[in-house]
Design a protein around this motif. Structure first.
Motif, mmCIF file in Angstrom:
data_model
loop_
_atom_site.group_PDB
_atom_site.id
_atom_site.type_symbol
_atom_site.label_atom_id
_atom_site.label_comp_id
_atom_site.label_asym_id
_atom_site.label_seq_id
_atom_site.Cartn_x
_atom_site.Cartn_y
_atom_site.Cartn_z
ATOM 1 N N GLU A 11 46.713 -8.013 -23.864
ATOM 2 C CA GLU A 11 46.430 -8.686 -22.600
ATOM 3 C C GLU A 11 45.517 -9.888 -22.818
ATOM 4 O OE1 GLU A 11 44.021 -7.842 -18.434
ATOM 5 O OE2 GLU A 11 44.277 -6.223 -19.880
ATOM 6 N N ARG A 12 45.821 -10.969 -22.116
ATOM 7 C CA ARG A 12 44.970 -12.159 -22.188
ATOM 8 C C ARG A 12 43.761 -11.984 -21.279
ATOM 9 N NH1 ARG A 12 49.698 -16.737 -22.044
ATOM 10 N NH2 ARG A 12 50.278 -16.557 -24.244
ATOM 11 N N ALA A 13 42.666 -12.632 -21.658
ATOM 12 C CA ALA A 13 41.400 -12.498 -20.942
ATOM 13 C C ALA A 13 41.407 -13.251 -19.626
ATOM 14 C CB ALA A 13 40.267 -13.002 -21.818
ATOM 15 N N GLY A 14 40.798 -12.639 -18.624
ATOM 16 C CA GLY A 14 40.650 -13.263 -17.323
ATOM 17 C C GLY A 14 39.369 -14.082 -17.238
ATOM 18 N N ARG A 102 39.002 -12.171 -28.288
ATOM 19 C CA ARG A 102 39.345 -12.850 -29.541
ATOM 20 C C ARG A 102 40.230 -14.030 -29.210
ATOM 21 N NH1 ARG A 102 43.428 -12.550 -33.884
ATOM 22 N NH2 ARG A 102 42.355 -12.949 -35.850
ATOM 23 N N VAL A 103 39.937 -15.188 -29.795
ATOM 24 C CA VAL A 103 40.796 -16.357 -29.652
ATOM 25 C C VAL A 103 41.678 -16.406 -30.893
ATOM 26 C CG1 VAL A 103 39.155 -18.021 -30.624
ATOM 27 C CG2 VAL A 103 40.883 -18.796 -29.027
ATOM 28 N N GLN A 104 42.962 -16.677 -30.671
ATOM 29 C CA GLN A 104 43.940 -16.601 -31.755
ATOM 30 C C GLN A 104 45.169 -17.418 -31.401
ATOM 31 O OE1 GLN A 104 44.918 -12.408 -31.768
ATOM 32 N NE2 GLN A 104 46.426 -12.657 -30.148
ATOM 33 N N ASN A 105 46.020 -17.589 -32.391
ATOM 34 C CA ASN A 105 47.350 -18.139 -32.128
ATOM 35 C C ASN A 105 48.194 -17.025 -31.525
ATOM 36 O OD1 ASN A 105 47.140 -20.863 -33.186
ATOM 37 N ND2 ASN A 105 46.831 -19.879 -35.164
ATOM 38 N N THR A 138 49.630 -16.923 -16.281
ATOM 39 C CA THR A 138 49.668 -17.030 -17.744
ATOM 40 C C THR A 138 48.337 -16.674 -18.399
ATOM 41 O OG1 THR A 138 49.013 -19.348 -17.730
ATOM 42 C CG2 THR A 138 51.389 -18.869 -17.664
ATOM 43 N N LYS A 139 47.243 -16.718 -17.623
ATOM 44 C CA LYS A 139 45.888 -16.461 -18.136
ATOM 45 C C LYS A 139 45.567 -17.337 -19.347
ATOM 46 C CE LYS A 139 44.954 -11.863 -16.415
ATOM 47 N NZ LYS A 139 44.557 -10.503 -16.760
ATOM 48 N N LEU A 140 45.935 -18.601 -19.239
ATOM 49 C CA LEU A 140 45.579 -19.585 -20.258
ATOM 50 C C LEU A 140 44.619 -20.587 -19.638
ATOM 51 C CD1 LEU A 140 49.013 -20.381 -21.962
ATOM 52 C CD2 LEU A 140 47.083 -19.153 -22.965
ATOM 53 N N ALA A 141 43.456 -20.743 -20.237
ATOM 54 C CA ALA A 141 42.520 -21.768 -19.796
ATOM 55 C C ALA A 141 43.013 -23.113 -20.325
ATOM 56 C CB ALA A 141 41.119 -21.461 -20.322
ATOM 57 N N LEU A 142 42.457 -24.184 -19.806
ATOM 58 C CA LEU A 142 42.891 -25.519 -20.212
ATOM 59 C C LEU A 142 42.754 -25.714 -21.718
ATOM 60 C CD1 LEU A 142 43.956 -28.254 -19.281
ATOM 61 C CD2 LEU A 142 41.587 -28.965 -18.922
ATOM 62 N N GLN A 143 41.630 -25.258 -22.302
ATOM 63 C CA GLN A 143 41.431 -25.420 -23.745
ATOM 64 C C GLN A 143 42.438 -24.597 -24.545
ATOM 65 O OE1 GLN A 143 39.121 -24.032 -21.721
ATOM 66 N NE2 GLN A 143 38.124 -22.285 -22.663
ATOM 67 N N ILE A 152 42.539 -13.097 -26.120
ATOM 68 C CA ILE A 152 42.997 -11.749 -25.791
ATOM 69 C C ILE A 152 41.816 -10.807 -25.598
ATOM 70 C CG2 ILE A 152 45.228 -11.965 -26.949
ATOM 71 C CD1 ILE A 152 43.733 -10.219 -29.234
ATOM 72 N N VAL A 153 42.093 -9.683 -24.930
ATOM 73 C CA VAL A 153 41.134 -8.592 -24.784
ATOM 74 C C VAL A 153 41.572 -7.502 -25.751
ATOM 75 C CG1 VAL A 153 40.141 -6.887 -23.215
ATOM 76 C CG2 VAL A 153 40.810 -9.142 -22.351
ATOM 77 N N MET A 154 40.662 -7.091 -26.621
ATOM 78 C CA MET A 154 40.992 -6.070 -27.613
ATOM 79 C C MET A 154 40.493 -4.705 -27.159
ATOM 80 S SD MET A 154 40.300 -8.016 -31.213
ATOM 81 C CE MET A 154 38.555 -7.923 -31.058
ATOM 82 N N SER A 155 41.118 -3.678 -27.678
ATOM 83 C CA SER A 155 40.639 -2.321 -27.432
ATOM 84 C C SER A 155 39.314 -2.136 -28.170
ATOM 85 C CB SER A 155 41.659 -1.302 -27.932
ATOM 86 O OG SER A 155 41.744 -1.363 -29.350
ATOM 87 N N LYS A 156 38.575 -1.104 -27.794
ATOM 88 C CA LYS A 156 37.300 -0.827 -28.471
ATOM 89 C C LYS A 156 37.523 -0.566 -29.958
ATOM 90 C CE LYS A 156 34.825 0.967 -24.503
ATOM 91 N NZ LYS A 156 34.170 2.115 -23.871
#
Length: 171
Positions: A11-14, A102-105, A138-143, A152-156
């Motif tokens: 899931e992408r971060a809000g 986490r920011v990633q491709n 899409t949960k994509l910020a401009l950057q 993305i949001v990662m599990s613990k």
């Protein structure tokens, strides 16, 4: 080469989670800028005492630094280095680690240096995260959009593996 498949499809971060991580990072960056300013101020005082530079039309050292483009570029470089270093090496700044971001491709791989620089330049001090308000699907910020990446949001468990530098299952 490591497999990044465990980071794909998460899931992408809000907006709220991103802003929370941004506040954490802002505190760290401010402290780094304060240390940098302290060092730069000390070096400037030393060069003034040695006679290598003069105050010129400035009334004191602080006024001299405020007018210095080199000082401003130094502070900018420290902030840029902070973000690019963390995004490039692990995909997570200190604030992002706390909020399991986490920011990633999109294939799960780490960002290239050019992407990090583009992302930092387009972030507009965090304001471009507001793009999410107008782009909630899409949960994509401009950057993210401009640098062609995602947050993305990662599990613990996955976050702990990344923090511990242990390979995730299947790597």
């Amino acid at each position: 080469m490591a497999s990044y498949s465990e980071y794909v499809g998460l899931e992408r971060a809000g907006l709220m989670r991103r802003l929370a991580a941004w506040v954490y990072d802002l505190l760290v960056v401010i402290s780094l800028l304060m240390v940098t300013g302290f060092i730069y101020f000390g070096l400037t005082v030393l060069t003034l005492k040695l006679g290598w530079v003069s105050l010129g039309t400035h009334e004191d050292t602080a006024a001299l630094l405020s007018a210095s483009r080199w000082y401003q570029l130094c502070l900018l470089a420290v902030g840029l280095f902070f973000y690019c270093w963390f995004w490039r090496t692990s995909g997570q700044t200190i604030g992002m680690r706390a909020w399991r971001l986490r920011v990633q491709n999109t294939d799960g791989s780490r960002l290239r240096l050019a992407q990090c620089i583009i992302r930092a330049a387009c972030a507009l001090l965090g304001l471009s995260n507001l793009w999410l308000v107008f782009n909630p699907r899409t949960k994509l910020a401009l950057q993210d959009k401009i640098a062609d990446c995602e947050m993305i949001v990662m599990s613990k468990e996955l976050n702990k593996q990344l923090l511990d530098k242990k390979p995730a299952p299947g790597v």
